[in-house]
Scaffold this motif. Structure first.
Motif, PDB file in Angstrom:
ATOM      1  N   ARG A 182       0.808  -1.225   0.000  1.00 47.20           N
ATOM      2  CA  ARG A 182       0.000   0.000   0.000  1.00 47.20           C
ATOM      3  C   ARG A 182       0.842   1.276   0.000  1.00 47.20           C
ATOM      4  O   ARG A 182       0.306   2.374  -0.116  1.00 47.20           O
ATOM      5  CB  ARG A 182      -0.924  -0.001   1.225  1.00 47.20           C
ATOM      6  N   LEU A 183       2.154   1.129   0.137  1.00 47.25           N
ATOM      7  CA  LEU A 183       3.022   2.303   0.203  1.00 47.25           C
ATOM      8  C   LEU A 183       3.109   3.025  -1.146  1.00 47.25           C
ATOM      9  O   LEU A 183       3.192   2.395  -2.198  1.00 47.25           O
ATOM     10  CB  LEU A 183       4.427   1.908   0.639  1.00 47.25           C
ATOM     11  N   VAL A 184       3.111   4.360  -1.092  1.00 46.06           N
ATOM     12  CA  VAL A 184       3.235   5.174  -2.301  1.00 46.06           C
ATOM     13  C   VAL A 184       4.262   6.283  -2.066  1.00 46.06           C
ATOM     14  O   VAL A 184       4.207   6.993  -1.065  1.00 46.06           O
ATOM     15  CB  VAL A 184       1.902   5.837  -2.712  1.00 46.06           C
ATOM     16  N   ALA A 185       5.195   6.412  -3.012  1.00 42.63           N
ATOM     17  CA  ALA A 185       6.159   7.512  -3.017  1.00 42.63           C
ATOM     18  C   ALA A 185       5.773   8.495  -4.119  1.00 42.63           C
ATOM     19  O   ALA A 185       5.115   8.121  -5.098  1.00 42.63           O
ATOM     20  CB  ALA A 185       7.572   6.989  -3.248  1.00 42.63           C
ATOM     21  N   TYR A 186       6.209   9.744  -3.976  1.00 41.74           N
ATOM     22  CA  TYR A 186       5.822  10.792  -4.915  1.00 41.74           C
ATOM     23  C   TYR A 186       7.033  11.625  -5.325  1.00 41.74           C
ATOM     24  O   TYR A 186       7.994  11.787  -4.574  1.00 41.74           O
ATOM     25  CB  TYR A 186       4.779  11.729  -4.289  1.00 41.74           C
ATOM     26  N   ALA A 187       6.945  12.171  -6.528  1.00 42.58           N
ATOM     27  CA  ALA A 187       7.935  13.130  -7.022  1.00 42.58           C
ATOM     28  C   ALA A 187       7.290  13.916  -8.150  1.00 42.58           C
ATOM     29  O   ALA A 187       6.273  13.502  -8.721  1.00 42.58           O
ATOM     30  CB  ALA A 187       9.200  12.425  -7.503  1.00 42.58           C
ATOM     31  N   SER A 188       7.882  15.026  -8.479  1.00 39.70           N
ATOM     32  CA  SER A 188       7.402  15.823  -9.605  1.00 39.70           C
ATOM     33  C   SER A 188       7.582  15.058 -10.920  1.00 39.70           C
ATOM     34  O   SER A 188       8.463  14.197 -11.042  1.00 39.70           O
ATOM     35  CB  SER A 188       8.190  17.133  -9.673  1.00 39.70           C
ATOM     36  N   ASP A 189       6.770  15.404 -11.902  1.00 35.56           N
ATOM     37  CA  ASP A 189       6.960  14.804 -13.234  1.00 35.56           C
ATOM     38  C   ASP A 189       8.238  15.307 -13.897  1.00 35.56           C
ATOM     39  O   ASP A 189       8.626  14.814 -14.961  1.00 35.56           O
ATOM     40  CB  ASP A 189       5.748  15.054 -14.140  1.00 35.56           C
ATOM     41  N   MET A 190       8.925  16.264 -13.269  1.00 32.62           N
ATOM     42  CA  MET A 190      10.210  16.751 -13.768  1.00 32.62           C
ATOM     43  C   MET A 190      11.388  16.150 -12.995  1.00 32.62           C
ATOM     44  O   MET A 190      12.545  16.467 -13.277  1.00 32.62           O
ATOM     45  CB  MET A 190      10.276  18.282 -13.659  1.00 32.62           C
ATOM     46  N   ASP A 213       3.032  25.445 -15.070  1.00 31.44           N
ATOM     47  CA  ASP A 213       3.488  25.911 -16.378  1.00 31.44           C
ATOM     48  C   ASP A 213       4.940  26.368 -16.378  1.00 31.44           C
ATOM     49  O   ASP A 213       5.529  26.591 -17.437  1.00 31.44           O
ATOM     50  CB  ASP A 213       2.581  27.024 -16.904  1.00 31.44           C
ATOM     51  N   LYS A 214       5.543  26.477 -15.177  1.00 27.27           N
ATOM     52  CA  LYS A 214       6.966  26.791 -15.077  1.00 27.27           C
ATOM     53  C   LYS A 214       7.786  25.568 -14.661  1.00 27.27           C
ATOM     54  O   LYS A 214       8.926  25.696 -14.239  1.00 27.27           O
ATOM     55  CB  LYS A 214       7.183  27.945 -14.091  1.00 27.27           C
ATOM     56  N   PHE A 215       7.158  24.383 -14.763  1.00 28.34           N
ATOM     57  CA  PHE A 215       7.818  23.099 -14.488  1.00 28.34           C
ATOM     58  C   PHE A 215       8.187  22.944 -13.016  1.00 28.34           C
ATOM     59  O   PHE A 215       9.182  22.319 -12.665  1.00 28.34           O
ATOM     60  CB  PHE A 215       9.048  22.929 -15.387  1.00 28.34           C
ATOM     61  N   ILE A 216       7.334  23.502 -12.148  1.00 26.43           N
ATOM     62  CA  ILE A 216       7.552  23.500 -10.700  1.00 26.43           C
ATOM     63  C   ILE A 216       6.465  22.664 -10.026  1.00 26.43           C
ATOM     64  O   ILE A 216       5.280  22.805 -10.344  1.00 26.43           O
ATOM     65  CB  ILE A 216       7.504  24.942 -10.162  1.00 26.43           C
ATOM     66  N   PHE A 251      12.732  24.783  -9.843  1.00 21.85           N
ATOM     67  CA  PHE A 251      12.843  24.570  -8.402  1.00 21.85           C
ATOM     68  C   PHE A 251      11.462  24.330  -7.803  1.00 21.85           C
ATOM     69  O   PHE A 251      10.591  25.214  -7.847  1.00 21.85           O
ATOM     70  CB  PHE A 251      13.490  25.793  -7.730  1.00 21.85           C
ATOM     71  N   ASP A 252      11.259  23.127  -7.247  1.00 20.99           N
ATOM     72  CA  ASP A 252       9.989  22.829  -6.592  1.00 20.99           C
ATOM     73  C   ASP A 252       9.778  23.757  -5.394  1.00 20.99           C
ATOM     74  O   ASP A 252      10.734  24.190  -4.740  1.00 20.99           O
ATOM     75  CB  ASP A 252       9.951  21.366  -6.126  1.00 20.99           C
ATOM     76  N   LYS A 253       8.511  24.052  -5.095  1.00 18.90           N
ATOM     77  CA  LYS A 253       8.156  25.017  -4.046  1.00 18.90           C
ATOM     78  C   LYS A 253       8.210  24.362  -2.659  1.00 18.90           C
ATOM     79  O   LYS A 253       7.202  23.874  -2.139  1.00 18.90           O
ATOM     80  CB  LYS A 253       6.768  25.587  -4.305  1.00 18.90           C
ATOM     81  N   LEU A 254       9.385  24.386  -2.067  1.00 21.05           N
ATOM     82  CA  LEU A 254       9.559  23.750  -0.758  1.00 21.05           C
ATOM     83  C   LEU A 254       8.658  24.363   0.305  1.00 21.05           C
ATOM     84  O   LEU A 254       8.159  23.657   1.187  1.00 21.05           O
ATOM     85  CB  LEU A 254      11.012  23.867  -0.308  1.00 21.05           C
ATOM     86  N   LEU A 255       8.453  25.657   0.242  1.00 22.77           N
ATOM     87  CA  LEU A 255       7.661  26.319   1.281  1.00 22.77           C
ATOM     88  C   LEU A 255       6.193  25.925   1.221  1.00 22.77           C
ATOM     89  O   LEU A 255       5.458  26.117   2.192  1.00 22.77           O
ATOM     90  CB  LEU A 255       7.819  27.836   1.169  1.00 22.77           C
TER      91      LEU A 255
END
Length: 484
Positions: A182-190, A213-216, A251-255
């Motif tokens: 049942r475990l799921v990991a996630y990441a951006s499509d980039m 649209d800015k690949f974030i 850069f993914d939005k860490l905040l």
């Protein structure tokens, strides 16, 4: 070879390497060979009798160099930088000469202790929160992995172990296999493909979060996926955020992502493989804001901090999370100081057991360049990328495809993907410069990365002259072809 001959041959090899680096700009950046070229140049089997150093040495140019892609050429603009400097080369010689296998403190105390201190040095250079530093009595700390791929895998496996154990404590009736399924990991499509590979090795599901649209990657997209998966009975446990994506350095939005991960009990790992080096410059440190939410953080000094491969720096807030996942303690690896609390055995922090004395090259480079020297190196690369960006913007035949923040420019000819594929082929066929592509949504895009330690404005200008010349030739031939 005895010590006397080693001294002589060592000087010859150092001279050869120095000459190679000083004249690398004169060599074609990309080799003109076909697959299988090397096999016909060497015997089918190893020699029965020893050969002389002279015979081996002369085969470097005859056999090896014709098939080398010169990553440190000032005309290499592909992928991302691979760090390279004379102090790091000297440190690697010393590491090889010492030849220790630093899997534990007892196996070589200096190997373990210097690494711990160097990761604290580096962490302070990028202003990491105190929790990530080992210090004298901290719960966190850093380790040198072989690559960012290893760091992602190690963090995912540690997160998996932690989650499984927590769920079993709360639900004793559940087996490990019940939870694992049942475990799921996630990441951006980039995110880099190594994140998906980590999930594959770890035996867990991986889902890609759509970027904007800015690949974030944004918090709203992650929350939506979490809500859907929890409603379906799945267990979200890990998110990998990327700072400086491989395709376009977004850069993914860490905040936004960090608070969600903390609230939902997801392990947050940050992959800043390329961009992380830039955080030593105060003007780029804002890109790391939100790291305080992370469980683990990684970047590659072997990309942009002049420390030769392999040297991938990884930090964790709680080293017990890693050690708890990987610790095996057979009698033949035990020693008297392992429970002292003053030291760590890095064999518990990684996939392999053995490890080289890699912190030596960090120690040499940080001391001989200083923080200011490394900052100047980063700033020079960023300046050159913006110089190239301006050249592109001044030619209406081209378009910039993503924001230029650090040392990467994503650009293309205005037109079809087929046109740009042909364009890239024509550029690389000259073997004068080397570029690689990426896919940004539906567009085939060319990447121009500032890479070499020795690259200067004149190299960028010469590259642009070649690019525009080939663009003119291609467009002239392309238009009639499309009308046929």
């Amino acid at each position: 070879m005895d010590a006397t001959e080693f001294r002589k041959r060592g000087k010859e090899m150092v001279d050869y390497i120095a000459d190679y680096i000083e004249t690398i700009h004169k060599r074609p950046v990309y080799p003109d060979v076909e697959p299988g070229y090397l096999r016909c140049l060497i015997p089918e089997s190893a020699p029965q009798e020893p050969e002389s150093f002279e015979d081996v040495f002369k085969d470097i140019e005859r056999i090896i160099m014709p098939g080398v892609t010169h990553w440190n050429s000032p005309y290499f603009f592909a992928y991302f930088p691979v760090a390279h400097s004379f102090p790091a080369l000297l440190a690697d010689i010393l590491s090889g000469g010492i030849g220790c296998m630093g899997f534990s403190w007892a196996a070589s105390p200096a190997c373990t202790e210097l690494e711990t201190v160097m990761l604290d040095w580096l962490g302070k250079m990028i202003n990491l929160p105190e929790e990530f530093l080992a210090g004298r009595d901290g719960e966190g700390g850093g380790v040198i992995q072989g690559s960012a791929s290893e760091a992602t895998l190690v963090s995912l496996l540690a997160a998996r172990t932690k989650t499984v154990r927590c769920f079993q404590l709360e639900n004793p009736e559940l087996t490990e296999s019940d939870i694992m399924g049942r475990l799921v990991a996630y990441a951006s499509d980039m995110a880099h493909c190594s994140v998906e590979r980590a999930a594959l090795i770890g035996g867990v599901k991986m889902k890609n979060i759509p970027s904007d649209d800015k690949f974030i990657a944004r918090g709203s997209a992650l929350q939506k996926a979490l809500d859907e998966d929890k409603a379906a009975g799945l267990i979200p446990f890990f998110f990998c955020a990327t700072l400086g994506t491989t395709a376009c350095c977004s850069f993914d939005k860490l905040l936004e992502l960090g608070p969600i991960c903390n609230k939902e009990n997801l392990w947050l790992h940050i992959d800043a493989a390329y961009a992380g080096s830039s955080f030593i410059c105060p003007e780029f440190r804002y890109l790391l804001n939100g790291v305080e939410y992370a469980n683990s953080f990684n970047f590659n000094p072997h990309k942009w901090l002049l420390i030769n491969f392999d040297c991938s720096a990884m930090w964790v807030k709680k080293r017990s999370d890693l050690i708890g996942a990987f610790k095996l303690d057979p009698l033949y690896l035990q020693h008297n100081h392992q429970e002292s609390g003053l030291i760590t055995d890095y064999r518990h922090w990684q996939i392999p057991l053995g490890r080289r004395f890699r912190s030596l090259k960090m120690w040499f480079v940080l001391r001989m360049y200083g923080v200011k020297g490394l900052q100047e190196h980063i700033r020079q690369h960023v300046k050159l990328s913006h110089e190239f960006e301006q050249l592109v913007l001044q030619d209406e035949r081209f378009e910039i495809c993503s924001e230029v923040i650090l040392g990467l420019v994503c650009f293309r000819l205005k037109g079809s993907n087929e046109l740009n594929e042909e364009f890239l082929k024509n550029i690389n066929d000259t073997k004068k410069i080397h570029l690689v592509p990426c896919q940004l949504r539906e567009k085939f895009v060319l990447r121009f990365a500032i890479c070499s330690r020795t690259v200067e404005s004149n190299h960028v200008q010469l590259a642009w002259q070649l690019i525009t010349k080939l663009a003119t030739e291609l467009l002239k031939a392309w238009e009639p072809k499309q009308c046929q």
